[in-house]
Design an enzyme around this catalytic site. Structure first.
Site, PDB file in Angstrom:
ATOM      1  N   HIS A  85       0.733  -0.999  -0.174  1.00  0.00           N
ATOM      2  CA  HIS A  85       0.000  -0.274  -0.284  1.00  0.00           C
ATOM      3  C   HIS A  85       1.489   1.577   0.540  1.00  0.00           C
ATOM      4  O   HIS A  85       0.149   2.632  -0.559  1.00  0.00           O
ATOM      5  CB  HIS A  85      -0.941  -0.228   1.276  1.00  0.00           C
ATOM      6  CG  HIS A  85      -0.525   0.283   2.504  1.00  0.00           C
ATOM      7  ND1 HIS A  85      -0.342  -0.931   3.076  1.00  0.00           N
ATOM      8  CD2 HIS A  85      -0.074   1.500   3.716  1.00  0.00           C
ATOM      9  CE1 HIS A  85       0.087   0.164   4.431  1.00  0.00           C
ATOM     10  NE2 HIS A  85       0.380   1.185   4.823  1.00  0.00           N
ATOM     11  N   ASP A 221       1.212  -7.710   2.604  1.00  0.00           N
ATOM     12  CA  ASP A 221       1.595  -6.671   2.415  1.00  0.00           C
ATOM     13  C   ASP A 221       2.498  -6.118   1.483  1.00  0.00           C
ATOM     14  O   ASP A 221       2.922  -5.034   3.178  1.00  0.00           O
ATOM     15  CB  ASP A 221       0.396  -5.750   2.868  1.00  0.00           C
ATOM     16  CG  ASP A 221      -0.108  -3.897   2.999  1.00  0.00           C
ATOM     17  OD1 ASP A 221       0.972  -3.442   1.888  1.00  0.00           O
ATOM     18  OD2 ASP A 221      -0.634  -3.445   3.499  1.00  0.00           O
ATOM     19  N   SER A 651       4.052   2.354   8.513  1.00  0.00           N
ATOM     20  CA  SER A 651       3.627   1.146   7.639  1.00  0.00           C
ATOM     21  C   SER A 651       5.252   1.311   6.414  1.00  0.00           C
ATOM     22  O   SER A 651       5.629   1.745   6.239  1.00  0.00           O
ATOM     23  CB  SER A 651       3.008   1.380   6.277  1.00  0.00           C
ATOM     24  OG  SER A 651       1.991   1.395   6.598  1.00  0.00           O
TER      25      SER A 651
HETATM   26  N1  ARG Z   1      -4.907   0.193   7.262  1.00  0.00           N
HETATM   27  C1  ARG Z   1      -3.460   0.610   7.592  1.00  0.00           C
HETATM   28  C2  ARG Z   1      -2.508   1.406   7.025  1.00  0.00           C
HETATM   29  O1  ARG Z   1      -3.742   2.469   7.514  1.00  0.00           O
HETATM   30  C3  ARG Z   1      -2.956  -0.475   5.579  1.00  0.00           C
HETATM   31  C4  ARG Z   1      -3.610   0.702   3.985  1.00  0.00           C
HETATM   32  C5  ARG Z   1      -3.356  -0.361   2.938  1.00  0.00           C
HETATM   33  N2  ARG Z   1      -4.940  -1.385   3.279  1.00  0.00           N
HETATM   34  C6  ARG Z   1      -6.233  -0.638   2.226  1.00  0.00           C
HETATM   35  N3  ARG Z   1      -7.353  -1.675   2.187  1.00  0.00           N
HETATM   36  N4  ARG Z   1      -6.141   0.680   2.250  1.00  0.00           N
HETATM   37  O2  ARG Z   1      -2.419   2.327   6.251  1.00  0.00           O
HETATM   38  N1  GLU Z   2      -1.311   0.908   7.565  1.00  0.00           N
HETATM   39  C1  GLU Z   2      -0.678   2.119   8.198  1.00  0.00           C
HETATM   40  C2  GLU Z   2      -0.412   3.240   7.427  1.00  0.00           C
HETATM   41  O1  GLU Z   2       0.292   3.711   6.155  1.00  0.00           O
HETATM   42  C3  GLU Z   2       0.072   2.009   9.194  1.00  0.00           C
HETATM   43  C4  GLU Z   2      -0.992   1.254  10.284  1.00  0.00           C
HETATM   44  C5  GLU Z   2      -1.177   2.098  11.067  1.00  0.00           C
HETATM   45  O2  GLU Z   2      -1.989   3.286  11.482  1.00  0.00           O
HETATM   46  O3  GLU Z   2      -0.729   1.791  12.465  1.00  0.00           O
HETATM   47  O4  GLU Z   2       1.270   3.554   7.974  1.00  0.00           O
END
Ligand code: ARG
Ligand code: GLU
Length: 743
Positions: A85, A221, A651
């Site tokens: 991502h 990921d 991330s």
């Molecule tokens: N929750 C994770 C973050 O905050 C992964 C996001 C990517 N995945 C998604 N389905 N958008 O960035």
């Molecule tokens: N997916 C998140 C990011 O893009 C990290 C997950 C979180 O927020 O802890 O940094």
């Protein structure tokens, strides 16, 4: 160094409870604040192994990736590992219906095939220094915010001229603890970063929005990039002849796997947390701000998702935008739930009572006597403005796409007013370079629906004194938002790339007239003017006072509760957080294990589904249990949980074992714990990592990119340790059996 911090009174007692290891720690200070605790948790490294300016250390393998994520260097040839991502925008930009790397994945077979990404940078940290004393010189407690800030700015300007650094290095200064401490960062930024590989989205984004922010998780990921440098190993603009960067340090990779209780270190660039806010602020987030932002995105996402499912072209065009919008939208929902369930407001109120009690009996704290009352007054004063600001920000800056373009054209007019022809020429060049990208991923018919839905919402929810009366008239009096949208979108030339390009090349006078005559540009202008006057400026004024109070409150909390352990909120700078491989109990009678396996991917598999499809090749590997050296007792591990404190920006952060080897790749938090940005609760806050063995299995067995695996350094520290132990079990060493028990 130590003296400096002590002199500021910011050395706090470490309350070593049963490893309450929350915290986002500054690598420079680990030796002072954390090393003992980290080692008592099983870490075999020293603080100097993690952060050193004298030798290659872990920090030299950690980079800030593209401004908002983290990546780590995993080979002597500058190979980078980050999340899928985090590379999503780049993968999307290289994708088309013919070469759909989002859908099919991408693997460069040789370095020549690696794809350049204009604008993408990674930043390394050369060194960190505490400059608090110099930055705050001349600052007094009774200074108003502006004078204080200008004193600090002047100090920092002075500091900048004294920094010893190489020509290719840059320097930045950042406030910590709401401006009570300052640190300097000397950095190096590389500008030629190429895409090396990415799995298909059905692996890299497996589970998509349904599984996002949720455990148990089965997402691979990850994606890989490479840093390129000039022949001198220094940063250079993209050039074919650039060479792979040779790092001071790269992370060895342990394929021995993780077990419950193992030490884990997350090293990266967390973006923003607010752990020390008053109850009034948390209440506003839970009751007003998050719900407003969620309600706006509900509408946009419903429209985008429908359009994406119906059309493969739209799916590519909107993939990256949708992911960004949906990610925060879902997180806010988890946040509201978590803050409510953990009674975060009440906890803060209890805490404030305690604070007030201590302040009342200690004359030295008399200056803090009104702090909380002042907070409460300011937060209630700002409430209606903040709510209107949330609607405006979401609707006109983030959800209706055409407003961003209209703002760009309106800026031409103001550039001309302020700086004449030269100003206009510059603004035109800027806008011109953005147009292509905008239209490449734009569908006016989708945006028109979003416009109708959100204008209806805005006029219904925002008090009309905060809105231009012409807008209210058109949406309410005329025949509704849908007709207004239809009329506006058919009249504006903003929706057509050819027309917009043509207008940009017109003579200045005609160009300005075209902007002035365009109804959408005019709406954007009126909205912006009303917003700035009625909402933004009074809101910012109050916010400044709130920030000022927060700065005092931060300092006050540290003085009033000296037995507590404080770490600075995340601010996009390099931090370490440490914890263990650990599960949790989300609710009564439910307990989560720490690891997921490929079996779980297959349990979730829905053929052809938008979120839960599984590529055929992966299914075959699963059938044959063809996991090579990466399997664990005949199964393929996928993700695991840790108790590390993380946030957005973490991330792509490496998860590192007790010896400094890479064991996983951080990418998310669990649903119950997304509120950790405001209220870290060690019983339910967990970070989610991809098991590095899954990454290697996918690179090696799935993608056949053995060339990449050969670049890396795979190690087996646990296996080595048990082998070392073996002779002790040998009867010949029986006399030493007691010692063997220690292992
Ligand atoms: N929750 C994770 C973050 O905050 C992964 C996001 C990517 N995945 C998604 N389905 N958008 O960035
Ligand atoms: N997916 C998140 C990011 O893009 C990290 C997950 C979180 O927020 O802890 O940094």
């Amino acid at each position: 160094m130590k003296k400096l911090i002590l002199s500021l009174g910011f050395i706090f007692l470490l309350r070593i409870t049963a490893f309450a290891v929350d915290g986002l720690w500054i690598p420079l200070l680990l030796g002072l604040l954390n090393e003992t605790e980290m080692q008592s948790m099983g870490m075999k490294m020293t603080a100097e192994d993690i952060y050193s300016v004298n030798k290659g250390s872990l920090k030299d393998a950690i980079v800030q990736f593209g401004g908002g994520c983290t990546a780590s260097i995993i080979s002597p040839k500058g190979l980078l590992l980050t999340n899928h991502h985090c590379g999503f925008g780049q993968i999307q930009a290289h994708s088309s219906l013919e070469h759909n790397y989002l859908e099919d994945g991408f693997w460069a077979k040789t370095m020549k095939d690696e794809l350049p990404n204009p604008g993408l940078t990674v930043t390394l940290i050369s060194r960190i220094e505490d400059v608090t004393e110099a930055a705050l010189r001349g600052v007094t407690e009774d200074m108003d915010k502006r004078t204080r800030q200008s004193t600090i700015d002047k100090n920092i300007e002075g500091l900048k001229t004294q920094v010893t650094k190489a020509a290719h290095e840059e320097v930045m200064f950042r406030p910590f603890f709401n401006g009570n401490q300052y640190f300097m960062f000397v950095t190096v930024t590389y500008r030629d970063i190429r895409l090396v590989g990415a799995p298909p989205s059905s692996i890299g984004k497996f589970g998509a929005d349904t599984d996002n922010w949720v455990w148990p998780r089965h997402t691979g990921d990850f994606s890989m990039f490479r840093i390129y440098a000039g022949k001198d190993n220094l940063p250079a603009d993209y050039a074919e002849g650039n060479v792979p960067y040779q790092p001071k340090h790269f992370l060895p990779i342990s394929i021995d796997g993780v077990a419950d209780g193992d030490f884990t270190l997350i090293f990266g660039f967390p973006g923003r947390t607010n752990e020390y806010l008053p109850a009034a602020a948390i209440r506003q987030i839970v009751e007003v701000s998050d719900p407003i932002k969620i309600s706006v995105r509900d509408k946009t996402l419903a429209i985008w998702d429908g359009a994406m499912r119906a059309d493969a072209g739209v799916r590519i065009q909107y993939a990256s935008k949708q992911a960004g919008l949906a990610n925060a939208w879902k997180k806010w929902q988890g946040e509201v739930l978590g803050l409510t369930r953990t009674h975060a407001v009440q906890k803060k109120l209890d805490d404030e009572k305690e604070f007030q009690k201590i302040v009342a009996v200690n004359p030295a704290f008399a200056k803090y006597g009104n702090l909380l009352d002042d907070f409460n007054r300011l937060y209630s004063e700002i409430a209606p403005l903040a709510a209107a600001k949330d609607y405006y920000d979401e609707i006109t800056f983030r959800n209706i796409e055409l407003f961003q373009l209209a703002a760009g054209f309106n800026r031409l007019a103001s550039a001309f007013e302020n700086n004449g022809e030269a100003g206009l020429a510059q603004a035109k060049a800027q806008l011109g370079s953005r147009l292509g990208n905008f239209y490449k991923n734009y569908r006016p018919e989708i945006d028109q629906q979003v416009f109708a839905a959100l204008m209806e919402l805005m006029v219904r929810e925002v008090p009309h004194n905060f809105l231009p009366s012409s807008l209210v008239d058109k949406v309410v009096e005329k025949n509704g938002a849908e007709n207004y949208a239809a009329q506006l979108f058919s009249s504006t030339w903003l929706t057509g790339p050819v027309q917009a390009e043509a207008i940009l090349t017109m003579a200045d006078g005609d160009l300005l007239k075209a902007i002035q005559n365009d109804e959408f540009c005019q709406l954007a202008k009126t909205l912006a003017a009303t917003y700035n006057e009625q909402v933004a400026s009074p809101c910012n004024e109050l916010n400044e006072r709130i920030e000022s109070l927060q700065q005092t409150y931060m300092k006050a909390q540290m003085e009033v509760f000296p037995q507590r352990r404080f770490y600075p909120d995340a601010n996009g700078t390099m931090r370490c957080s440490y914890g263990r491989v650990q599960g949790y109990k989300p609710r009564d009678a439910v307990s989560y294990f720490t690891k997921t396996y490929l079996d779980g991917v297959m349990e979730k598999y829905v053929p052809g589904d938008y979120e839960f499809d599984v590529p055929e090749k992966l299914r075959q590997l699963y059938e044959k249990k063809d996991y090579g050296v990466y399997g664990e007792n005949g199964r393929m591990p996928v993700c695991f949980l840790g108790s590390n404190h993380t946030t957005g920006g973490n991330s792509g952060s490496p998860a590192i074992d007790a010896n400094g080897n890479l064991i996983g790749l951080n990418f998310d938090r669990v649903w119950e714990g997304t509120m950790s940005d405001y209220n870290f609760d060690e019983s339910i806050c967990r970070n989610i990592m991809v098991d590095i063995r899954y990454v290697l299995f996918l690179v090696d067995k799935y993608a056949g990119a053995t060339n990449l695996v050969k670049e890396m350094k795979l190690v087996r520290p646990k296996t080595a340790a048990t082998q070392k132990q073996k002779p002790r079990e040998n009867p010949r060493f029986k006399t030493k059996s007691k010692e063997a028990v220690k292992y």
